[in-house]
Each structure stands twice: as C-alpha cells, then as structure tokens.
Design a protein around this motif. Structure first.
Motif, PDB file in Angstrom:
ATOM      1  N   VAL A   1      13.107  -5.235   8.198  1.00  0.00           N
ATOM      2  CA  VAL A   1      11.860  -5.458   7.465  1.00  0.00           C
ATOM      3  C   VAL A   1      11.190  -4.128   7.138  1.00  0.00           C
ATOM      4  CG1 VAL A   1       9.547  -6.466   7.588  1.00  0.00           C
ATOM      5  CG2 VAL A   1      11.499  -7.746   8.443  1.00  0.00           C
ATOM      6  N   PHE A   2      11.203  -3.198   8.087  1.00  0.00           N
ATOM      7  CA  PHE A   2      10.611  -1.872   7.851  1.00  0.00           C
ATOM      8  C   PHE A   2      11.304  -1.181   6.668  1.00  0.00           C
ATOM      9  CE2 PHE A   2       9.720  -1.597  12.710  1.00  0.00           C
ATOM     10  CZ  PHE A   2       8.680  -2.489  12.559  1.00  0.00           C
ATOM     11  N   ASP A   3      12.638  -1.286   6.622  1.00  0.00           N
ATOM     12  CA  ASP A   3      13.388  -0.668   5.528  1.00  0.00           C
ATOM     13  C   ASP A   3      13.088  -1.365   4.204  1.00  0.00           C
ATOM     14  OD1 ASP A   3      14.539   1.119   7.272  1.00  0.00           O
ATOM     15  OD2 ASP A   3      16.407  -0.007   7.504  1.00  0.00           O
ATOM     16  N   GLN A   4      13.021  -2.696   4.227  1.00  0.00           N
ATOM     17  CA  GLN A   4      12.793  -3.466   3.006  1.00  0.00           C
ATOM     18  C   GLN A   4      11.473  -3.100   2.343  1.00  0.00           C
ATOM     19  OE1 GLN A   4      12.953  -7.725   3.588  1.00  0.00           O
ATOM     20  NE2 GLN A   4      12.265  -8.176   1.512  1.00  0.00           N
ATOM     21  N   TYR A   5      10.436  -2.870   3.162  1.00  0.00           N
ATOM     22  CA  TYR A   5       9.111  -2.619   2.612  1.00  0.00           C
ATOM     23  C   TYR A   5       8.680  -1.153   2.737  1.00  0.00           C
ATOM     24  CZ  TYR A   5       8.780  -7.667   2.253  1.00  0.00           C
ATOM     25  OH  TYR A   5       9.021  -8.980   1.922  1.00  0.00           O
ATOM     26  N   ASP A   6       9.618  -0.278   3.046  1.00  0.00           N
ATOM     27  CA  ASP A   6       9.352   1.164   3.102  1.00  0.00           C
ATOM     28  C   ASP A   6       8.168   1.477   4.020  1.00  0.00           C
ATOM     29  OD1 ASP A   6       9.666   3.869   2.492  1.00  0.00           O
ATOM     30  OD2 ASP A   6       8.313   3.757   0.759  1.00  0.00           O
ATOM     31  N   ILE A   7       8.215   0.920   5.220  1.00  0.00           N
ATOM     32  CA  ILE A   7       7.121   1.100   6.176  1.00  0.00           C
ATOM     33  C   ILE A   7       7.064   2.538   6.667  1.00  0.00           C
ATOM     34  CG2 ILE A   7       6.253   0.443   8.453  1.00  0.00           C
ATOM     35  CD1 ILE A   7       5.840  -1.633   6.149  1.00  0.00           C
TER      36      ILE A   7
END
Length: 240
Positions: free
Chosen positions: A88-94
């Motif tokens: 999820v962090f990678d998907q939304y560029d956290i």
C-alpha cells in the motif's frame, strides 16, 4: 492507550444508536478475550517494528501481551501484515508516517488513536491504515472507523497539517487471517468526509438528549450495554 467516550471503534454504533453512550456509562468493563489479547500483542509487534525499528526476529519470545508471547506461530501473521502494508505504501507513494497518533474531534469526548496515519510525497493522498488480526472479515469500503480517524486527523492540531494538500483519502485494512498479504483498500474524497462529519454531529447531539434514539443491529455486538439493553431485548422478543 487513551480512550474517549466516542472513538473510532464505536463510530458506527454512535451513528446507528446514539443511546448506547448513556446506556453504557455505568456498564461493567468487559473482560478481554484470548483472541483480543493475541490481536493486541500483534499490534504491539507492528508498532515496535515501525516506530522503534525492532525487527520481527528480535521480538520473538520478547514482545508479549497478557498470556500471549510473539512466537514462530504468529510470526507469519506479522510478515503478511508487513507485506500488505508495504504494498500500500508503494502504491500511494507514501513518504510521511505517524504511528498511533492520538487525535481529538471534540476535546476529552470524541477521538482516539489510529494505527498509522500517512501522506504521499506530494501531500495529495492521505492514508489511514488499520491492523486487524481476527478472523471476522472487516471491509474497508464505507468503513466508519476509517472515516472517523480521517476526520480526526483533519481537525486535530497535531495532525491537520498533514492533510492541507489532500485531494484523496485512503483507508486500508490489513487483516492477514482474511486478506493474506494484501490489504483491503477504499478510496474516498472530501465529500464523504463532510457527510460523515455532519452525521456524527447529529448523532452526538442525539446522544446528549434525555431520551436518545436507540436501534438494535450488528453494531450491538461489542456494546457494553448489550446485556441489559431494553431495545435489544425487545428485538429478541419480537423475533421469538
């Protein structure tokens, strides 16, 4: 952990049955179950990992909650939770993260702590992530807990700067026993947050009335007032 009368885990119940607040005021504290203690232990494992940079390996046999000790038997759950969160962090560029921030909507009355509050590198996406380690599946879409913590983050002085550029909000549930190493994700916009804010305000006003409205339903499951609730009893009698 600091608990207020109305929090994220009771947001849906407050919207559905404002009467629960006063009816639960003098209810005895509910005993924790072994499943809840296991979940609390795994929450602590994830908090140690992200907040204190303690690896899962270094927590084996060390991190405990109640009678539960982090062991090889629960290591796989932590690994899957980590994999789901990182995806999820990678998907939304956290790029920014706060662990267990305590946030208030109404001081000393409405608020609580979310597991992770995050923002993308451009600040346009804000993510609220919730660890869940039970077997009863919880969906992210239209989840009142996710809306509650996002609203709290937008209002509390300690966190609202993170949402200044936000255009999109994301609520992610990481629940290894249900979703494996994937997260269940719901994206929503400012309008959903505004609608929830209005609904919560109405529910709080209703809860303060001498005879607040009451309604039985699936939100009764963990309600402290459920064992003696007249509305729930009437529903049961009606069913019989």
């Amino acid at each position: 952990m600091h608990h207020l009368p109305i929090g994220g885990s009771t947001a849906k119940r407050t919207l559905e049955c404002p009467a629960w607040v006063s009816r639960s005021a003098n209810a005895p504290e509910q005993a924790s179950s072994t499943f809840a203690d296991e979940g609390s232990m795994l929450h602590l494992v994830m908090e140690n990992f992200y907040d204190n940079d303690i690896s899962f390996a270094d927590q084996l046999g060390v991190t405990t909650f109640g009678s539960h000790v982090f062991s090889e038997d629960t290591l796989e759950l932590a690994i899957m939770a980590h994999q789901a969160a990182e995806a999820v962090f990678d998907q939304y560029d956290i790029d920014e993260m706060m662990i267990e921030p305590f946030m208030e909507i109404v001081k000393d009355e409405v608020g609580g702590s979310t597991d992770l509050l995050c923002a993308s590198s451009d600040g346009k996406t804000v993510l609220v992530l919730d660890w869940k380690f039970g077997r009863h599946g919880v969906e992210a879409e239209d989840n009142k807990q996710g809306l509650f913590y996002t609203l709290a983050a937008s209002l509390d002085p300690s966190t609202k700067s993170m949402l200044e550029k936000a255009e999109k909000f994301v609520f992610a549930i990481v629940q290894p026993k249900v979703y494996g190493n994937k997260a269940d994700v719901w994206e929503f916009g400012p309008q959903a947050l505004e609608d929830f804010d209005i609904g919560l305000s109405f529910a709080r006003t209703a809860a303060a009335k001498e005879k607040p409205p009451a309604k039985a339903g699936d939100h009764c499951h963990y309600c402290p007032a459920a064992p003696t609730c007249e509305t729930k009893m009437l529903q049961a009698r009606s069913a019989l």
